[in-house]
Design a protein around this motif. Structure first.
Motif, PDB file in Angstrom:
ATOM      1  N   UNK A  26      45.084  38.025  39.717  1.00  0.00           N
ATOM      2  CA  UNK A  26      44.050  38.075  41.127  1.00  0.00           C
ATOM      3  C   UNK A  26      44.938  38.302  42.188  1.00  0.00           C
ATOM      4  N   UNK A  27      45.849  37.286  42.092  1.00  0.00           N
ATOM      5  CA  UNK A  27      46.601  37.058  43.487  1.00  0.00           C
ATOM      6  C   UNK A  27      47.925  38.016  43.580  1.00  0.00           C
ATOM      7  N   UNK A  28      48.355  37.852  42.474  1.00  0.00           N
ATOM      8  CA  UNK A  28      49.742  38.627  42.402  1.00  0.00           C
ATOM      9  C   UNK A  28      49.776  40.411  42.177  1.00  0.00           C
ATOM     10  N   UNK A  29      48.700  40.662  41.173  1.00  0.00           N
ATOM     11  CA  UNK A  29      48.747  41.864  40.749  1.00  0.00           C
ATOM     12  C   UNK A  29      47.564  42.565  41.424  1.00  0.00           C
ATOM     13  N   UNK A  30      46.465  42.014  41.465  1.00  0.00           N
ATOM     14  CA  UNK A  30      45.270  42.539  42.243  1.00  0.00           C
ATOM     15  C   UNK A  30      45.307  42.608  43.776  1.00  0.00           C
ATOM     16  N   UNK A  31      46.216  41.584  44.287  1.00  0.00           N
ATOM     17  CA  UNK A  31      46.464  41.098  45.795  1.00  0.00           C
ATOM     18  C   UNK A  31      45.146  40.895  46.344  1.00  0.00           C
ATOM     19  N   UNK A  32      44.383  40.187  45.588  1.00  0.00           N
ATOM     20  CA  UNK A  32      43.048  39.712  46.209  1.00  0.00           C
ATOM     21  C   UNK A  32      43.384  38.400  47.042  1.00  0.00           C
ATOM     22  N   UNK A  33      42.852  38.490  48.348  1.00  0.00           N
ATOM     23  CA  UNK A  33      42.906  37.343  49.202  1.00  0.00           C
ATOM     24  C   UNK A  33      41.588  36.612  49.643  1.00  0.00           C
ATOM     25  N   UNK A  34      41.508  35.620  50.547  1.00  0.00           N
ATOM     26  CA  UNK A  34      40.334  35.030  50.949  1.00  0.00           C
ATOM     27  C   UNK A  34      39.135  35.951  51.397  1.00  0.00           C
ATOM     28  N   UNK A  35      37.975  35.755  50.780  1.00  0.00           N
ATOM     29  CA  UNK A  35      36.811  36.707  51.144  1.00  0.00           C
ATOM     30  C   UNK A  35      36.735  37.951  50.560  1.00  0.00           C
ATOM     31  N   UNK A  36      37.585  38.208  49.443  1.00  0.00           N
ATOM     32  CA  UNK A  36      37.441  39.295  48.472  1.00  0.00           C
ATOM     33  C   UNK A  36      36.349  38.761  47.562  1.00  0.00           C
ATOM     34  N   UNK A  37      36.153  39.859  46.886  1.00  0.00           N
ATOM     35  CA  UNK A  37      34.865  39.815  45.803  1.00  0.00           C
ATOM     36  C   UNK A  37      35.383  39.978  44.455  1.00  0.00           C
ATOM     37  N   UNK A  38      35.083  39.315  43.425  1.00  0.00           N
ATOM     38  CA  UNK A  38      35.576  39.557  42.083  1.00  0.00           C
ATOM     39  C   UNK A  38      34.272  39.542  41.227  1.00  0.00           C
ATOM     40  N   UNK A  39      34.325  39.802  40.092  1.00  0.00           N
ATOM     41  CA  UNK A  39      33.160  39.872  39.081  1.00  0.00           C
ATOM     42  C   UNK A  39      33.604  39.341  37.874  1.00  0.00           C
ATOM     43  N   UNK A  40      32.634  38.363  37.426  1.00  0.00           N
ATOM     44  CA  UNK A  40      32.879  37.522  36.010  1.00  0.00           C
ATOM     45  C   UNK A  40      31.662  37.779  35.153  1.00  0.00           C
ATOM     46  N   UNK A  41      31.935  37.675  33.946  1.00  0.00           N
ATOM     47  CA  UNK A  41      30.841  37.664  32.958  1.00  0.00           C
ATOM     48  C   UNK A  41      30.958  36.540  31.996  1.00  0.00           C
ATOM     49  N   UNK A  42      29.930  35.806  31.418  1.00  0.00           N
ATOM     50  CA  UNK A  42      30.050  34.810  30.535  1.00  0.00           C
ATOM     51  C   UNK A  42      29.863  35.295  29.075  1.00  0.00           C
ATOM     52  N   UNK A  43      29.633  36.559  28.942  1.00  0.00           N
ATOM     53  CA  UNK A  43      29.700  37.150  27.733  1.00  0.00           C
ATOM     54  C   UNK A  43      28.255  37.078  26.821  1.00  0.00           C
ATOM     55  N   UNK A  44      27.095  36.550  27.784  1.00  0.00           N
ATOM     56  CA  UNK A  44      26.072  36.347  27.364  1.00  0.00           C
ATOM     57  C   UNK A  44      24.896  37.058  28.098  1.00  0.00           C
ATOM     58  N   UNK A  45      25.413  38.141  28.870  1.00  0.00           N
ATOM     59  CA  UNK A  45      24.562  38.989  29.433  1.00  0.00           C
ATOM     60  C   UNK A  45      24.531  38.956  30.888  1.00  0.00           C
ATOM     61  N   UNK A  46      25.170  37.812  31.538  1.00  0.00           N
ATOM     62  CA  UNK A  46      25.062  37.470  32.867  1.00  0.00           C
ATOM     63  C   UNK A  46      26.386  38.120  33.608  1.00  0.00           C
ATOM     64  N   UNK A  47      26.278  38.885  34.858  1.00  0.00           N
ATOM     65  CA  UNK A  47      27.116  39.306  35.726  1.00  0.00           C
ATOM     66  C   UNK A  47      27.233  38.489  37.001  1.00  0.00           C
TER      67      UNK A  47
END
Length: 235
Positions: A26-47
């Protein structure tokens, strides 16, 4: 959108700490910083949508800002497929079937199977990667390998049940047998096909012989054709 996966995340979570490998990505490759948005799933239907609070390469911390649950499909597809001689072919099937839309996969060991062992953890990783790449929120279930006879003897499947084999006999094409909004289970054998005894047992258990076209297909190709056919009927 870059999608991350963590099965422990539930809909009550307020914050989330990414593991070291994902934090670094997230930090080195995607270069995300404080305040940026990311998305996560638990594989059970939730985003989950999350805002980065600490862009630390070892311990990236984020605050869950919103969540939504995907609408479940009106049917479930269970592919029961013999392992291929080459592992990469089976992994290709897992990847593409996940992208197309499979719900459950069971590797079966048949009388004519050349490969009788599989690496379940590796296959899990293939499914996870394919789910994230295709931006889905439901991880297909993969079951431990089981012999064809044991699967059939313990089978409690409901819905439409089919077996694809290459032996002569009366068979109708799968696309003429599938009914929309019905659960489907499809058996697909190894390169050497099912044995006559396995086919007879499947018929006794209510499996209907089907064809997947005029050409003889490899195991992994047959599985993808079956998956695509069911998906198209239900779209």
């Amino acid at each position: 959108m870059q999608l991350f996966y963590n099965p422990s995340l539930d809909n009550s979570a307020k914050q989330f700490i990414f593991p070291p490998d994902e934090s670094k990505h997230i930090v080195r490759v995607l270069r995300k910083s404080e305040g940026d948005i990311v998305h996560i799933t638990n594989g059970k239907g939730y985003l989950f949508e999350a805002e980065i609070l600490e862009p630390d390469q070892k311990r990236c911390r984020a605050r869950i800002t919103s969540q939504r649950k995907s609408i479940p499909k009106r049917y479930k597809l269970h592919l029961v497929v013999a392992p291929t001689k080459m592992n990469d072919r089976y992994e290709w099937f897992l990847e593409k079937a996940t992208e197309i839309g499979v719900d459950e996969i069971t590797p079966i060991i048949c009388d004519h199977s050349e490969r009788k062992t599989i690496k379940l953890e590796r296959m899990e990783r293939v499914l996870q990667a394919a789910m994230k790449q295709s931006l889905q929120t439901v991880l297909p279930q993969i079951n431990p390998p089981i012999s064809c006879r044991d699967f059939l003897e313990s089978d409690t499947t409901v819905g439409l049940k089919f077996i694809a084999h290459c032996q002569n006999g009366e068979k109708m094409e799968l696309k003429r047998r599938v009914i929309a909004d019905n659960d489907v289970t499809i058996l697909i054998g190894p390169e050497g096909d099912f044995s006559k005894e396995e086919i007879d047992l499947a018929k006794e258990k209510g499996y209907i012989p089907i064809a997947l076209g005029r050409n003889r297909l490899r195991t992994e190709t047959a599985a993808i054709v079956a998956c695509t056919t069911v998906a198209m009927i239900n779209n």
